[in-house]
Design a protein around this motif. Structure first.
Motif, PDB file in Angstrom:
ATOM      1  N   ASP A  43       0.919  -1.222   0.015  1.00 55.44           N
ATOM      2  CA  ASP A  43      -0.026  -0.083  -0.194  1.00 55.44           C
ATOM      3  C   ASP A  43       0.804   1.242   0.071  1.00 55.44           C
ATOM      4  OD1 ASP A  43       0.835   0.269   2.590  1.00 55.44           O
ATOM      5  OD2 ASP A  43      -0.971  -0.058   3.520  1.00 55.44           O
ATOM      6  N   ALA A  45       1.539   3.182   2.153  1.00 53.52           N
ATOM      7  CA  ALA A  45       2.418   3.150   3.361  1.00 53.52           C
ATOM      8  C   ALA A  45       3.571   2.390   3.635  1.00 53.52           C
ATOM      9  CB  ALA A  45       1.644   3.228   4.782  1.00 53.52           C
ATOM     10  N   LYS A 119      -3.850   8.267   3.548  1.00 62.58           N
ATOM     11  CA  LYS A 119      -2.387   8.382   4.109  1.00 62.58           C
ATOM     12  C   LYS A 119      -2.492   9.861   4.333  1.00 62.58           C
ATOM     13  CE  LYS A 119       2.500   8.148   2.754  1.00 62.58           C
ATOM     14  NZ  LYS A 119       3.326   7.840   1.675  1.00 62.58           N
ATOM     15  N   ASP A 123      -3.385   7.447   9.177  1.00 71.36           N
ATOM     16  CA  ASP A 123      -2.499   6.566   9.617  1.00 71.36           C
ATOM     17  C   ASP A 123      -2.455   6.202  11.088  1.00 71.36           C
ATOM     18  OD1 ASP A 123      -0.191   7.305   6.991  1.00 71.36           O
ATOM     19  OD2 ASP A 123      -1.703   8.811   7.663  1.00 71.36           O
ATOM     20  N   VAL A 138      -3.676   1.317   3.252  1.00 70.58           N
ATOM     21  CA  VAL A 138      -3.473   2.687   3.332  1.00 70.58           C
ATOM     22  C   VAL A 138      -3.416   3.201   1.750  1.00 70.58           C
ATOM     23  CG1 VAL A 138      -2.303   4.623   4.166  1.00 70.58           C
ATOM     24  CG2 VAL A 138      -2.430   2.790   5.512  1.00 70.58           C
ATOM     25  N   ASP A 140      -3.499   6.580  -1.246  1.00 62.56           N
ATOM     26  CA  ASP A 140      -3.338   8.173  -1.356  1.00 62.56           C
ATOM     27  C   ASP A 140      -3.801   8.664  -2.793  1.00 62.56           C
ATOM     28  OD1 ASP A 140      -2.356  10.757  -0.575  1.00 62.56           O
ATOM     29  OD2 ASP A 140      -0.492  10.351  -0.408  1.00 62.56           O
TER      30      ASP A 140
END
Length: 318
Positions: A43, A45, A119, A123, A138, A140
């Protein structure tokens, strides 16, 4: 007697071999069961997330995920509260707080089999979901590249990669049509972000910065060290602005527009150096619409591109 002994020895050997192969077979079967999964992805993150089955109860923690999830037939069970960006089909869904203030108890009560976190905003909740055995990914969606990637990931999650690719192709085509209307020139621009407290400069990895990059504009903030608290922004400097001499100044904002304009008048416009900027003298200071540039426009990125293009080249969109 000797033949009987030989036969007995052979029988014992055969039994031993069968036992060994049976044991190996069970072990291999167990290993296969342990490694069997629906999908493994990395992902936004940099977490490697494995889903054991196709999610049927998805809970996105940002309104930006709703429309792309519908486009790939995602099954949404609840949503965040938001003033804009909520599709009609989701308005009656249970709410779990807003994107900046998620109610963890309400999320857990919904018993999701997948939570999609934004994100930079959600978090801090990831570990709590993991402690409750709730898979969480996660993602974005600030830049256009991130939106494309998120749509692709959601397509993999729902098993509808063809629909995801069609959506990406449609967005690409719309953006290409907008770019075809404007001159291909390196127009120098600055993007300020104004709140009631301060003013910062938006970088390439912000929403407005990504849109400007798509249009081929040169962001004068390129190369400036970002803020520690916000990797998409940098400290505002009127001296740098005067030195870089942008042709257009775009302004993104958060809060009531009247308050924002009053704060800018106090912090920026009252400075005599501001009045020397060509963009100011030619009235090319434009406030970008909050509904597209404060939070991610998501799959409406082409509309954000068109909004900025129209401000820069109004004569090309009559």
């Amino acid at each position: 007697m000797r033949n009987i002994k030989i036969s007995l020895a052979c029988l014992l050997l055969i039994i031993s071999i069968c036992f060994i192969f049976t044991g190996c077979g069970n072990q291999n079967e167990q290993t296969a069961q342990n490694t069997d999964s629906y999908l493994t992805i990395t992902d936004a993150a940099d977490r490697v997330v494995t889903l054991n089955k196709k999610p049927e109860r998805i809970l996105p923690l940002s309104a930006s995920f709703l429309e792309p999830l519908h486009a790939v037939d995602g099954k949404i069970i609840a949503r965040v509260s938001a003033k804009t960006g909520i599709p009609d089909e989701d308005k009656d869904l249970p709410e779990v707080g807003n994107v900046y203030n998620i109610n963890l108890e309400k999320v857990i009560e919904q018993q999701p089999d997948l939570v999609i976190a934004y994100k930079g905003m959600n978090d801090k909740f990831v570990s709590t979901f993991e402690d409750n055995n709730i898979p969480v990914i996660v993602l974005d969606m600030r830049t256009y590249e991130q939106v494309q990637h998120t749509v692709d990931i959601l397509g993999q999650i729902t098993g509808n990669t063809d629909k995801a690719q069609k959506l990406i192709n449609d967005m690409d085509s719309k953006i290409a049509a907008i770019k075809a209307k404007i001159p291909q020139e390196n127009k120098r621009i600055a993007i300020l972000h104004s709140t009631s407290q301060n003013v910062t400069v938006q970088l390439e990895n912000s929403i407005a910065g990504s849109v400007a990059k798509i249009l081929g504009f040169t962001n004068i903030a390129d190369g400036i060290t970002p803020l520690e608290s916000n990797p998409t922004a940098a400290p505002y400097s009127l001296e740098t602005l005067v030195e870089k001499n942008p042709e257009i100044i775009f302004v993104t904002s958060m809060g009531k527009m009247e308050t924002i304009k009053e704060a800018m008048l106090k912090n920026v416009e009252n400075n005599p150096a501001w009045q020397t900027l060509p963009a100011v003298q030619t009235n090319k200071v434009y406030f970008l619409p909050q509904e597209m540039f404060l939070l991610s426009p998501g799959i409406h990125y082409p509309e954000a591109v068109e909004a900025m293009a129209k401000l820069a080249y109004p004569d090309k969109f009559n």
